[in-house]
Design an enzyme around this catalytic site. Sequence first.
Site, PDB file in Angstrom:
ATOM      1  CG  ASN A  80       1.897   6.322   4.035  1.00  0.00           C
ATOM      2  OD1 ASN A  80       2.541   5.958   3.068  1.00  0.00           O
ATOM      3  ND2 ASN A  80       2.115   7.481   4.629  1.00  0.00           N
TER       4      ASN A  80
ATOM      5  CG  HIS B 178       5.017  -5.450  10.740  1.00  0.00           C
ATOM      6  ND1 HIS B 178       4.678  -4.122  10.561  1.00  0.00           N
ATOM      7  CD2 HIS B 178       6.353  -5.475  10.916  1.00  0.00           C
ATOM      8  CE1 HIS B 178       5.772  -3.377  10.631  1.00  0.00           C
ATOM      9  NE2 HIS B 178       6.794  -4.176  10.850  1.00  0.00           N
TER      10      HIS B 178
ATOM     11  CB  CYS C 261      -0.735  -0.194  11.948  1.00  0.00           C
ATOM     12  SG  CYS C 261      -0.300  -1.570  10.866  1.00  0.00           S
TER      13      CYS C 261
ATOM     14  CG  HIS D  97      10.771   5.651   6.925  1.00  0.00           C
ATOM     15  ND1 HIS D  97      11.169   4.528   6.242  1.00  0.00           N
ATOM     16  CD2 HIS D  97       9.476   5.423   7.273  1.00  0.00           C
ATOM     17  CE1 HIS D  97      10.165   3.669   6.178  1.00  0.00           C
ATOM     18  NE2 HIS D  97       9.140   4.183   6.810  1.00  0.00           N
TER      19      HIS D  97
ATOM     20  CD  GLU E 211      10.301  -3.373  11.304  1.00  0.00           C
ATOM     21  OE1 GLU E 211       9.206  -2.934  10.957  1.00  0.00           O
ATOM     22  OE2 GLU E 211      11.376  -2.981  10.813  1.00  0.00           O
TER      23      GLU E 211
ATOM     24  CB  ALA F  93      -0.945  -0.007   1.187  1.00  0.00           C
TER      25      ALA F  93
END
Length: 437
Positions: A354, A244, A360, A137, A174, A27
Amino acid sequence: MSAVEVNFDGLVGPTHHYGGLGRGNLASQRHARLVSSPRTAALQGIAKMRLLVERGIPQGVLLPHERPHLPTLRRFGFTGSDTDVLARAFRRDPGLVSAVSSASAMWTANAATVSPSSDTLDGRVHLTPANLSSHLHRSIESRTTHSVLARYFADTERFVVHEAIPGSGESGDEGAANHTRLSSGTHDGAGVHLFVHGGAGGSTYRARQSALASAAIARQHGLDPVRTVFAQQSPAAIDAGVFHNDVIAVGDRDLLICHEEAYADQPATIGAMRSILGASLHVVTVPRRLLSLSQAVNSYLFNSQLVALPDGARLLLAPSEVTEQPQAKEATEWLLDRGVDEVVTLDLRQSMSNGGGPACLRLRVVLTPDELAAVPEGVIADSDRLDRLEQWVHRHYRDELALTDLADPSLLDEGRRALDELTSLLELGPIYEFQGP
Protein backbone atom coordinates in the site's frame (compact mmCIF):
# COMPACT_ATOMS: atom_id res chain seq x y z
CA MET A 1 19.15 15.17 30.56
CA SER A 2 19.79 12.16 28.26
CA ALA A 3 16.87 12.64 25.88
CA VAL A 4 15.82 9.59 23.90
CA GLU A 5 13.96 9.15 20.66
CA VAL A 6 10.75 7.19 21.09
CA ASN A 7 9.26 5.56 18.01
CA PHE A 8 5.47 5.66 18.19
CA ASP A 9 4.30 3.07 15.68
CA GLY A 10 0.80 2.99 14.27
CA LEU A 11 -1.16 -0.21 14.77
CA VAL A 12 -2.61 -1.38 11.47
CA GLY A 13 -6.40 -1.13 11.58
CA PRO A 14 -8.94 -3.93 10.97
CA THR A 15 -10.01 -2.44 7.60
CA HIS A 16 -6.56 -2.52 5.99
CA HIS A 17 -7.30 -2.95 2.28
CA TYR A 18 -5.91 -2.10 -1.14
CA GLY A 19 -8.05 0.72 -2.47
CA GLY A 20 -5.36 2.35 -4.64
CA LEU A 21 -6.23 5.68 -3.02
CA GLY A 22 -2.77 7.30 -2.94
CA ARG A 23 -2.19 9.37 -6.07
CA GLY A 24 1.53 9.49 -6.76
CA ASN A 25 2.07 6.46 -4.54
CA LEU A 26 3.02 3.91 -7.15
CA ALA A 27 2.82 0.87 -4.86
CA SER A 28 -0.67 1.84 -3.72
CA GLN A 29 -1.86 2.21 -7.30
CA ARG A 30 -0.14 -0.96 -8.48
CA HIS A 31 -1.85 -3.15 -5.86
CA ALA A 32 -5.31 -1.59 -6.08
CA ARG A 33 -8.21 -4.04 -5.67
CA LEU A 34 -6.05 -6.96 -4.54
CA VAL A 35 -7.16 -8.92 -1.50
CA SER A 36 -5.38 -7.84 1.69
CA SER A 37 -4.77 -9.54 5.03
CA PRO A 38 -5.46 -7.15 7.93
CA ARG A 39 -4.35 -9.79 10.44
CA THR A 40 -1.01 -10.36 8.73
CA ALA A 41 -0.48 -6.61 8.30
CA ALA A 42 -1.04 -5.92 11.99
CA LEU A 43 1.18 -8.79 13.10
CA GLN A 44 3.96 -7.62 10.77
CA GLY A 45 3.77 -4.17 12.35
CA ILE A 46 3.89 -5.59 15.86
CA ALA A 47 6.89 -7.72 14.87
CA LYS A 48 8.71 -4.54 13.88
CA MET A 49 7.94 -2.99 17.25
CA ARG A 50 9.13 -6.12 19.02
CA LEU A 51 12.44 -6.12 17.17
CA LEU A 52 13.15 -2.55 18.26
CA VAL A 53 12.08 -3.20 21.87
CA GLU A 54 14.43 -6.19 21.97
CA ARG A 55 17.24 -3.94 20.73
CA GLY A 56 16.65 -1.50 23.58
CA ILE A 57 14.90 1.25 21.60
CA PRO A 58 11.95 2.97 23.34
CA GLN A 59 8.76 2.10 21.52
CA GLY A 60 5.26 3.50 21.74
CA VAL A 61 1.97 2.45 20.16
CA LEU A 62 -0.48 4.75 18.37
CA LEU A 63 -4.11 3.78 17.93
CA PRO A 64 -5.83 2.87 14.66
CA HIS A 65 -8.72 5.13 13.71
CA GLU A 66 -12.33 4.01 13.60
CA ARG A 67 -13.10 2.76 10.10
CA PRO A 68 -15.34 2.82 8.20
CA HIS A 69 -15.95 6.36 9.42
CA LEU A 70 -19.73 6.71 9.37
CA PRO A 71 -19.78 10.41 10.42
CA THR A 72 -18.02 11.26 7.16
CA LEU A 73 -20.54 9.28 5.10
CA ARG A 74 -23.34 11.16 6.87
CA ARG A 75 -21.69 14.45 5.95
CA PHE A 76 -21.87 13.28 2.34
CA GLY A 77 -25.64 13.05 2.66
CA PHE A 78 -26.25 9.40 3.48
CA THR A 79 -28.90 8.92 6.16
CA GLY A 80 -30.51 6.22 8.27
CA SER A 81 -29.06 3.70 10.66
CA ASP A 82 -25.37 2.87 10.52
CA THR A 83 -26.20 -0.23 8.48
CA ASP A 84 -28.38 1.80 6.08
CA VAL A 85 -25.73 4.49 5.66
CA LEU A 86 -23.05 1.95 4.81
CA ALA A 87 -25.25 -0.01 2.38
CA ARG A 88 -26.54 3.09 0.58
CA ALA A 89 -23.08 4.60 0.29
CA PHE A 90 -21.59 1.43 -1.13
CA ARG A 91 -24.36 1.12 -3.72
CA ARG A 92 -23.90 4.71 -4.85
CA ASP A 93 -20.14 5.14 -4.51
CA PRO A 94 -17.92 2.17 -3.52
CA GLY A 95 -14.84 4.38 -3.90
CA LEU A 96 -16.14 6.72 -1.21
CA VAL A 97 -16.65 3.78 1.16
CA SER A 98 -13.10 2.65 0.40
CA ALA A 99 -11.86 6.13 1.32
CA VAL A 100 -13.69 6.27 4.66
CA SER A 101 -12.53 2.69 5.39
CA SER A 102 -8.85 3.29 4.73
CA ALA A 103 -6.44 2.18 7.46
CA SER A 104 -3.91 4.81 6.34
CA ALA A 105 -3.60 6.23 9.87
CA MET A 106 -1.22 3.31 10.43
CA TRP A 107 1.46 5.42 8.69
CA THR A 108 2.11 7.66 11.66
CA ALA A 109 5.04 9.43 10.01
CA ASN A 110 2.14 11.45 8.56
CA ALA A 111 0.35 11.84 11.87
CA ALA A 112 2.12 15.00 13.01
CA THR A 113 5.27 17.10 13.08
CA VAL A 114 7.13 17.07 16.40
CA SER A 115 9.70 19.42 17.90
CA PRO A 116 11.52 18.48 21.14
CA SER A 117 11.63 20.79 24.14
CA SER A 118 15.34 21.51 23.65
CA ASP A 119 14.52 23.33 20.39
CA THR A 120 11.36 25.30 21.20
CA LEU A 121 11.02 28.81 22.52
CA ASP A 122 8.91 27.84 25.53
CA GLY A 123 10.86 24.66 26.39
CA ARG A 124 7.94 22.32 25.75
CA VAL A 125 7.47 19.50 23.24
CA HIS A 126 5.27 20.73 20.38
CA LEU A 127 3.14 18.48 18.17
CA THR A 128 1.03 19.56 15.19
CA PRO A 129 -1.28 16.98 13.58
CA ALA A 130 -1.04 16.94 9.79
CA ASN A 131 -4.06 18.14 7.81
CA LEU A 132 -3.35 15.62 5.00
CA SER A 133 -5.51 17.72 2.71
CA SER A 134 -4.26 16.24 -0.56
CA HIS A 135 -6.46 13.12 -0.29
CA LEU A 136 -9.98 12.61 1.05
CA HIS A 137 -9.17 9.34 2.79
CA ARG A 138 -6.39 10.98 4.79
CA SER A 139 -7.96 14.39 5.33
CA ILE A 140 -10.45 12.86 7.78
CA GLU A 141 -7.65 11.73 10.11
CA SER A 142 -6.57 14.96 11.79
CA ARG A 143 -9.43 15.22 14.29
CA THR A 144 -8.85 11.74 15.71
CA THR A 145 -5.08 12.21 15.59
CA HIS A 146 -5.44 15.37 17.65
CA SER A 147 -7.62 13.55 20.21
CA VAL A 148 -5.13 10.70 20.51
CA LEU A 149 -2.09 12.97 20.81
CA ALA A 150 -3.88 15.18 23.34
CA ARG A 151 -4.53 12.08 25.46
CA TYR A 152 -0.94 10.84 25.17
CA PHE A 153 0.66 14.23 25.74
CA ALA A 154 -1.82 15.73 28.18
CA ASP A 155 0.62 17.44 30.56
CA THR A 156 0.41 21.05 29.36
CA GLU A 157 3.47 22.03 31.37
CA ARG A 158 5.55 19.74 29.17
CA PHE A 159 3.58 19.39 25.91
CA VAL A 160 1.64 21.48 23.42
CA VAL A 161 -0.67 19.73 20.95
CA HIS A 162 -1.71 22.22 18.29
CA GLU A 163 -4.66 22.08 15.93
CA ALA A 164 -3.82 21.10 12.36
CA ILE A 165 -2.90 23.86 9.92
CA PRO A 166 -6.00 24.82 7.88
CA GLY A 167 -5.92 22.53 4.85
CA SER A 168 -6.14 23.52 1.19
CA GLY A 169 -4.21 23.06 -2.03
CA GLU A 170 -1.85 25.81 -0.91
CA SER A 171 -1.39 24.66 2.68
CA GLY A 172 -1.14 20.89 2.55
CA ASP A 173 0.77 19.32 5.44
CA GLU A 174 1.74 15.63 5.54
CA GLY A 175 3.62 15.60 8.83
CA ALA A 176 6.98 14.23 9.86
CA ALA A 177 7.44 12.39 6.57
CA ASN A 178 8.69 15.75 5.27
CA HIS A 179 10.60 16.84 8.36
CA THR A 180 13.98 15.70 9.68
CA ARG A 181 15.70 16.84 12.85
CA LEU A 182 19.50 16.62 12.85
CA SER A 183 21.93 17.34 15.67
CA SER A 184 25.58 17.24 16.65
CA GLY A 185 25.54 13.59 17.67
CA THR A 186 23.02 13.13 20.50
CA HIS A 187 19.35 13.89 21.00
CA ASP A 188 20.22 16.43 23.70
CA GLY A 189 20.80 20.08 22.91
CA ALA A 190 19.54 22.21 20.06
CA GLY A 191 18.91 20.53 16.73
CA VAL A 192 18.54 21.65 13.13
CA HIS A 193 15.13 21.23 11.52
CA LEU A 194 14.94 20.39 7.83
CA PHE A 195 11.48 20.97 6.34
CA VAL A 196 11.03 19.69 2.80
CA HIS A 197 8.18 20.90 0.59
CA GLY A 198 7.07 20.65 -3.01
CA GLY A 199 7.01 23.39 -5.57
CA ALA A 200 5.24 24.32 -8.77
CA GLY A 201 7.29 21.76 -10.70
CA GLY A 202 6.39 18.15 -11.30
CA SER A 203 4.47 17.37 -14.45
CA THR A 204 2.80 14.13 -13.37
CA TYR A 205 2.01 14.31 -9.64
CA ARG A 206 1.15 17.21 -7.42
CA ALA A 207 3.42 17.83 -4.43
CA ARG A 208 1.74 17.05 -1.11
CA GLN A 209 3.73 19.22 1.31
CA SER A 210 3.44 22.99 1.02
CA ALA A 211 6.03 25.60 1.93
CA LEU A 212 3.23 27.56 3.64
CA ALA A 213 2.41 24.74 6.06
CA SER A 214 6.07 23.99 6.80
CA ALA A 215 6.76 27.63 7.67
CA ALA A 216 3.61 27.83 9.80
CA ILE A 217 4.61 24.78 11.85
CA ALA A 218 8.09 26.17 12.46
CA ARG A 219 6.47 29.36 13.79
CA GLN A 220 3.91 27.44 15.85
CA HIS A 221 6.64 25.43 17.53
CA GLY A 222 8.80 28.45 18.28
CA LEU A 223 11.81 27.10 16.38
CA ASP A 224 14.90 29.25 15.99
CA PRO A 225 14.88 30.56 12.39
CA VAL A 226 18.67 30.36 12.36
CA ARG A 227 18.46 26.61 12.96
CA THR A 228 15.62 25.93 10.52
CA VAL A 229 16.17 24.99 6.86
CA PHE A 230 13.46 24.88 4.19
CA ALA A 231 14.19 22.89 1.04
CA GLN A 232 12.23 22.04 -2.08
CA GLN A 233 11.79 18.48 -3.29
CA SER A 234 13.18 17.62 -6.68
CA PRO A 235 10.30 17.74 -9.21
CA ALA A 236 11.88 14.75 -10.97
CA ALA A 237 11.75 12.80 -7.71
CA ILE A 238 8.06 13.60 -7.19
CA ASP A 239 7.29 12.40 -10.70
CA ALA A 240 9.24 9.20 -10.01
CA GLY A 241 6.92 8.43 -7.07
CA VAL A 242 8.68 10.25 -4.21
CA PHE A 243 5.47 11.57 -2.69
CA HIS A 244 7.18 12.28 0.67
CA ASN A 245 10.75 13.23 1.52
CA ASP A 246 11.11 10.07 3.62
CA VAL A 247 10.93 8.03 0.40
CA ILE A 248 14.22 9.60 -0.74
CA ALA A 249 16.09 10.61 2.44
CA VAL A 250 16.52 9.45 6.04
CA GLY A 251 18.40 11.01 8.94
CA ASP A 252 19.45 10.31 12.50
CA ARG A 253 21.30 12.73 14.76
CA ASP A 254 24.42 13.81 12.79
CA LEU A 255 23.85 11.58 9.73
CA LEU A 256 21.71 12.35 6.70
CA ILE A 257 21.41 9.78 3.91
CA CYS A 258 19.80 11.07 0.74
CA HIS A 259 19.64 10.29 -2.94
CA GLU A 260 21.60 12.44 -5.36
CA GLU A 261 18.28 13.75 -6.76
CA ALA A 262 16.42 14.33 -3.51
CA TYR A 263 16.26 18.13 -3.52
CA ALA A 264 15.74 20.77 -6.18
CA ASP A 265 18.95 22.53 -5.10
CA GLN A 266 20.95 19.82 -3.35
CA PRO A 267 24.18 21.80 -2.79
CA ALA A 268 22.30 24.72 -1.23
CA THR A 269 20.24 22.43 1.04
CA ILE A 270 23.25 20.55 2.34
CA GLY A 271 25.27 23.75 2.58
CA ALA A 272 22.61 25.42 4.74
CA MET A 273 22.71 22.56 7.24
CA ARG A 274 26.51 22.46 7.25
CA SER A 275 26.62 26.17 8.00
CA ILE A 276 24.79 25.39 11.26
CA LEU A 277 26.17 22.02 12.33
CA GLY A 278 29.62 22.36 10.78
CA ALA A 279 31.90 19.34 10.57
CA SER A 280 29.67 17.30 12.89
CA LEU A 281 27.15 16.78 10.06
CA HIS A 282 27.80 13.68 7.97
CA VAL A 283 25.90 13.63 4.67
CA VAL A 284 25.93 10.46 2.59
CA THR A 285 24.67 11.02 -0.95
CA VAL A 286 23.70 7.88 -2.84
CA PRO A 287 24.57 8.46 -6.50
CA ARG A 288 22.12 7.75 -9.31
CA ARG A 289 24.70 5.49 -10.95
CA LEU A 290 24.39 3.20 -7.94
CA LEU A 291 20.63 3.51 -7.45
CA SER A 292 18.24 5.26 -9.81
CA LEU A 293 15.17 7.16 -8.61
CA SER A 294 12.87 4.39 -9.81
CA GLN A 295 14.98 1.75 -8.04
CA ALA A 296 14.91 3.81 -4.85
CA VAL A 297 11.11 4.03 -5.01
CA ASN A 298 10.61 0.36 -5.86
CA SER A 299 12.82 -0.85 -3.01
CA TYR A 300 11.95 1.85 -0.44
CA LEU A 301 15.56 1.80 0.72
CA PHE A 302 15.33 5.39 1.98
CA ASN A 303 12.08 4.62 3.77
CA SER A 304 14.06 2.48 6.18
CA GLN A 305 14.23 3.45 9.84
CA LEU A 306 17.59 4.83 10.91
CA VAL A 307 17.80 4.54 14.70
CA ALA A 308 20.39 4.86 17.45
CA LEU A 309 21.02 1.72 19.50
CA PRO A 310 21.78 2.11 23.22
CA ASP A 311 25.53 1.88 22.53
CA GLY A 312 25.30 4.68 19.95
CA ALA A 313 25.64 2.40 16.92
CA ARG A 314 23.34 3.07 14.00
CA LEU A 315 20.82 0.46 12.86
CA LEU A 316 19.10 0.66 9.48
CA LEU A 317 15.82 -1.25 9.63
CA ALA A 318 14.96 -1.88 6.00
CA PRO A 319 12.10 -3.59 4.17
CA SER A 320 12.94 -7.06 2.87
CA GLU A 321 12.48 -5.74 -0.68
CA VAL A 322 15.98 -4.23 -0.59
CA THR A 323 17.48 -7.74 -0.60
CA GLU A 324 15.42 -8.75 -3.63
CA GLN A 325 16.61 -5.98 -5.95
CA PRO A 326 20.30 -6.16 -6.88
CA GLN A 327 20.86 -2.41 -7.08
CA ALA A 328 19.14 -1.74 -3.75
CA LYS A 329 21.06 -4.57 -2.10
CA GLU A 330 24.34 -3.14 -3.41
CA ALA A 331 23.42 0.33 -2.19
CA THR A 332 22.54 -1.05 1.25
CA GLU A 333 25.92 -2.77 1.52
CA TRP A 334 27.59 0.45 0.31
CA LEU A 335 26.00 2.31 3.24
CA LEU A 336 27.62 -0.04 5.77
CA ASP A 337 30.94 1.66 5.11
CA ARG A 338 29.43 5.14 5.34
CA GLY A 339 27.81 5.71 8.73
CA VAL A 340 25.50 2.70 9.03
CA ASP A 341 26.74 0.04 11.47
CA GLU A 342 24.10 -2.64 10.94
CA VAL A 343 21.28 -3.44 8.53
CA VAL A 344 18.31 -5.60 9.51
CA THR A 345 15.54 -6.40 7.02
CA LEU A 346 11.96 -7.10 7.95
CA ASP A 347 8.89 -8.41 6.11
CA LEU A 348 6.33 -5.60 5.95
CA ARG A 349 4.80 -6.61 2.64
CA GLN A 350 1.22 -5.83 3.60
CA SER A 351 2.15 -2.23 4.36
CA MET A 352 4.64 -2.01 1.49
CA SER A 353 1.98 -3.07 -1.02
CA ASN A 354 0.00 0.00 0.00
CA GLY A 355 3.07 2.23 -0.26
CA GLY A 356 4.37 2.44 3.32
CA GLY A 357 7.68 1.07 4.55
CA PRO A 358 9.31 0.93 8.00
CA ALA A 359 9.75 4.70 8.33
CA CYS A 360 6.12 5.36 7.38
CA LEU A 361 4.89 3.30 10.31
CA ARG A 362 6.50 5.41 13.04
CA LEU A 363 6.39 8.91 14.49
CA ARG A 364 9.67 9.99 16.06
CA VAL A 365 9.31 11.85 19.36
CA VAL A 366 12.40 13.01 21.28
CA LEU A 367 11.66 13.09 25.02
CA THR A 368 13.58 13.71 28.22
CA PRO A 369 13.12 11.14 31.02
CA ASP A 370 10.62 13.42 32.81
CA GLU A 371 8.64 13.92 29.60
CA LEU A 372 8.58 10.20 28.87
CA ALA A 373 7.36 9.55 32.42
CA ALA A 374 4.42 11.89 31.71
CA VAL A 375 3.22 9.72 28.78
CA PRO A 376 0.60 7.10 29.74
CA GLU A 377 2.46 3.95 30.71
CA GLY A 378 0.02 1.73 28.84
CA VAL A 379 1.05 3.04 25.39
CA ILE A 380 4.76 2.27 25.88
CA ALA A 381 5.50 -1.18 24.49
CA ASP A 382 7.26 -4.01 26.27
CA SER A 383 7.33 -7.72 25.51
CA ASP A 384 4.24 -8.48 27.59
CA ARG A 385 2.17 -5.70 26.04
CA LEU A 386 3.18 -6.77 22.54
CA ASP A 387 2.13 -10.34 23.39
CA ARG A 388 -1.28 -9.04 24.38
CA LEU A 389 -1.55 -6.95 21.24
CA GLU A 390 -0.83 -10.00 19.10
CA GLN A 391 -3.54 -11.94 20.93
CA TRP A 392 -5.92 -9.00 20.42
CA VAL A 393 -5.21 -9.05 16.66
CA HIS A 394 -5.89 -12.78 16.45
CA ARG A 395 -9.22 -12.28 18.23
CA HIS A 396 -10.51 -9.41 16.12
CA TYR A 397 -8.87 -9.19 12.68
CA ARG A 398 -9.93 -10.92 9.50
CA ASP A 399 -7.41 -12.98 7.60
CA GLU A 400 -8.57 -11.61 4.23
CA LEU A 401 -10.37 -8.48 3.11
CA ALA A 402 -11.59 -7.65 -0.40
CA LEU A 403 -13.07 -4.31 -1.46
CA THR A 404 -16.56 -5.82 -1.54
CA ASP A 405 -16.19 -6.79 2.13
CA LEU A 406 -16.27 -3.10 3.06
CA ALA A 407 -20.04 -3.17 2.55
CA ASP A 408 -20.43 -5.81 5.27
CA PRO A 409 -22.03 -4.11 8.32
CA SER A 410 -20.50 -6.73 10.59
CA LEU A 411 -17.05 -5.33 9.70
CA LEU A 412 -18.07 -2.05 11.34
CA ASP A 413 -19.20 -3.89 14.47
CA GLU A 414 -16.02 -6.00 14.52
CA GLY A 415 -13.86 -2.91 14.29
CA ARG A 416 -15.68 -1.09 17.07
CA ARG A 417 -15.42 -4.08 19.40
CA ALA A 418 -11.71 -4.33 18.64
CA LEU A 419 -11.04 -0.64 19.28
CA ASP A 420 -13.14 -0.60 22.44
CA GLU A 421 -11.06 -3.46 23.82
CA LEU A 422 -7.83 -1.84 22.65
CA THR A 423 -8.38 1.37 24.61
CA SER A 424 -8.75 -0.76 27.73
CA LEU A 425 -5.71 -2.86 26.86
CA LEU A 426 -3.61 0.31 26.55
CA GLU A 427 -5.22 1.78 29.70
CA LEU A 428 -6.52 4.86 27.90
CA GLY A 429 -10.25 4.79 28.51
CA PRO A 430 -12.81 6.01 25.93
CA ILE A 431 -11.32 8.00 23.06
CA TYR A 432 -13.34 7.24 19.92
CA GLU A 433 -16.56 8.97 18.88
CA PHE A 434 -18.57 5.74 19.06
CA GLN A 435 -17.51 5.27 22.71
CA GLY A 436 -19.25 8.46 23.73
CA PRO A 437 -17.96 11.12 26.16
